[in-house]
Write a protein that holds these residues in place. Sequence first.
Motif, short mmCIF file in Angstrom:
data_model
loop_
_atom_site.label_atom_id
_atom_site.label_comp_id
_atom_site.label_asym_id
_atom_site.label_seq_id
_atom_site.Cartn_x
_atom_site.Cartn_y
_atom_site.Cartn_z
N SER A 45 21.45 13.42 53.78
CA SER A 45 21.73 14.37 52.71
C SER A 45 23.04 15.07 53.07
O SER A 45 23.14 15.75 54.09
CB SER A 45 20.58 15.38 52.56
OG SER A 45 20.20 15.91 53.81
N CYS A 101 23.96 18.37 49.12
CA CYS A 101 22.82 17.60 49.64
C CYS A 101 22.54 16.33 48.85
O CYS A 101 21.39 15.89 48.72
CB CYS A 101 21.55 18.47 49.70
SG CYS A 101 21.55 19.62 51.11
N ARG A 102 23.59 15.70 48.32
CA ARG A 102 23.43 14.41 47.65
C ARG A 102 23.08 13.34 48.69
O ARG A 102 23.64 13.33 49.79
CB ARG A 102 24.71 14.02 46.92
CG ARG A 102 24.61 12.71 46.14
CD ARG A 102 25.87 12.44 45.34
NE ARG A 102 27.04 12.25 46.19
CZ ARG A 102 27.41 11.07 46.70
NH1 ARG A 102 26.71 9.99 46.44
NH2 ARG A 102 28.48 10.97 47.47
N LEU A 147 19.58 11.12 44.35
CA LEU A 147 18.76 12.27 44.73
C LEU A 147 19.66 13.36 45.29
O LEU A 147 20.63 13.07 45.99
CB LEU A 147 17.71 11.86 45.79
CG LEU A 147 16.73 12.95 46.23
CD1 LEU A 147 15.72 13.26 45.13
CD2 LEU A 147 16.00 12.53 47.51
N ARG A 148 19.34 14.59 44.94
CA ARG A 148 19.96 15.74 45.61
C ARG A 148 18.84 16.59 46.18
O ARG A 148 18.12 17.27 45.46
CB ARG A 148 20.80 16.58 44.64
CG ARG A 148 22.16 15.99 44.32
CD ARG A 148 23.00 16.97 43.48
NE ARG A 148 24.15 16.28 42.89
CZ ARG A 148 25.32 16.14 43.50
NH1 ARG A 148 25.49 16.62 44.71
NH2 ARG A 148 26.31 15.51 42.90
N SER A 149 18.67 16.52 47.49
CA SER A 149 17.64 17.30 48.17
C SER A 149 18.00 17.35 49.65
O SER A 149 18.23 16.30 50.26
CB SER A 149 16.26 16.67 47.98
OG SER A 149 15.29 17.38 48.72
N CYS A 150 18.06 18.55 50.22
CA CYS A 150 18.46 18.65 51.62
C CYS A 150 17.46 17.95 52.53
O CYS A 150 17.82 17.27 53.48
CB CYS A 150 18.63 20.12 52.02
SG CYS A 150 20.06 20.89 51.20
N ARG A 151 16.16 18.10 52.22
CA ARG A 151 15.14 17.32 52.91
C ARG A 151 14.70 16.19 51.98
O ARG A 151 14.44 16.43 50.80
CB ARG A 151 13.94 18.18 53.26
CG ARG A 151 14.18 19.11 54.43
CD ARG A 151 13.86 18.45 55.75
NE ARG A 151 14.24 19.30 56.86
CZ ARG A 151 15.03 18.93 57.85
NH1 ARG A 151 15.56 17.71 57.87
NH2 ARG A 151 15.31 19.74 58.84
N PHE A 152 14.61 14.97 52.51
CA PHE A 152 14.22 13.84 51.67
C PHE A 152 13.35 12.88 52.47
O PHE A 152 13.30 12.92 53.70
CB PHE A 152 15.45 13.11 51.13
CG PHE A 152 16.27 12.41 52.19
CD1 PHE A 152 16.02 11.08 52.53
CD2 PHE A 152 17.30 13.07 52.85
CE1 PHE A 152 16.76 10.44 53.51
CE2 PHE A 152 18.05 12.44 53.84
CZ PHE A 152 17.78 11.12 54.16
N PRO A 184 12.19 14.09 47.16
CA PRO A 184 12.52 15.34 47.86
C PRO A 184 11.43 15.65 48.88
O PRO A 184 10.26 15.30 48.69
CB PRO A 184 12.56 16.40 46.76
CG PRO A 184 12.50 15.66 45.47
CD PRO A 184 11.89 14.33 45.74
N ASP A 185 11.80 16.32 49.95
CA ASP A 185 10.84 16.79 50.96
C ASP A 185 10.08 15.62 51.59
O ASP A 185 10.64 14.56 51.81
CB ASP A 185 9.90 17.83 50.36
CG ASP A 185 10.66 19.04 49.83
OD1 ASP A 185 11.60 19.48 50.51
OD2 ASP A 185 10.35 19.51 48.73
#
Length: 293
Positions: A10, A16-17, A41-46, A57-58
Amino acid sequence: PAMSGALYYSDVTDDCRLSGLTLPDLGNPAFDPSTGAPPKLRSCRFSLSRDGQAAFPDDAEWSPQGGMYAREDDNMIELGSSASQQALHFPGSAPAFKPDGTFTYIRENEVVEWTTSCPRGSRLFTLPGDNATVRCRRVVLSRGDLRRALISADASGPLVLKDLKWLSDTRLITVIGDAGVSGYREHLSVIDREQLIGRVVISEFGEGLRLEASPRGSFFTAWYGDSLVTIRDQNGDLVTLPTIPRVRALTWSPDERWTAVATEHSVFVFRTNTSEPSVRRLPIVAYDLAWRP
């Protein structure tokens, strides 16, 4: 052995892409015909599927064959397939897959599995998209098993199963909450399911210990939030790690011979569990990481 595969991350510099690099040449998987573009996806945790084609995400768990995913929200599990719009929803926590693909989760403080080896009289069911296979639910780690495996933990209060990951078809790591006399603690334990032998690796005052396991189950990490608490091998012994402060994400290469870690400013790659490994710094800033073939 040379490192290879694609390192997905990310991208902190791009909101966070989900992005990626091929290794060791640092090419971009978006232009690599063997890996294709990362999922959008854009999510810092993936969480990334085993084939790198789907992402959530997450947190999510993916079956070793890659066809199924499971994720949990507020003690409800969603079990589905990235190829199907249908998903099952049912009460439970800590969904996980054994290396042989068997699905397990925590239900009423016991570890249960969905199996095709059903004794007579079992309640049977089928899954969406697989009406040909009949399954039943079976307890693989009971409350009594848990207490016997943790007899050395000085566990005085009721034990509550919080999280688990399978390292092999018979060995699992667990987080077990213990509201003892001295206060609430969480025991990180390695349990051999067949011999019912448990080893408490660490006991921490605090709540929310989170587990991650390496692709082949040789190593695992424990975290509080984004803080790395410990990294161990399948026996619970400490793993050698270079001195890199404030690691916030860690992943292993598919063959587990290489490790990548993310800090606030950099990503570093080094040989797994070797004394004084040479560390390579990658020109990216990442919040989370996943390494795929």
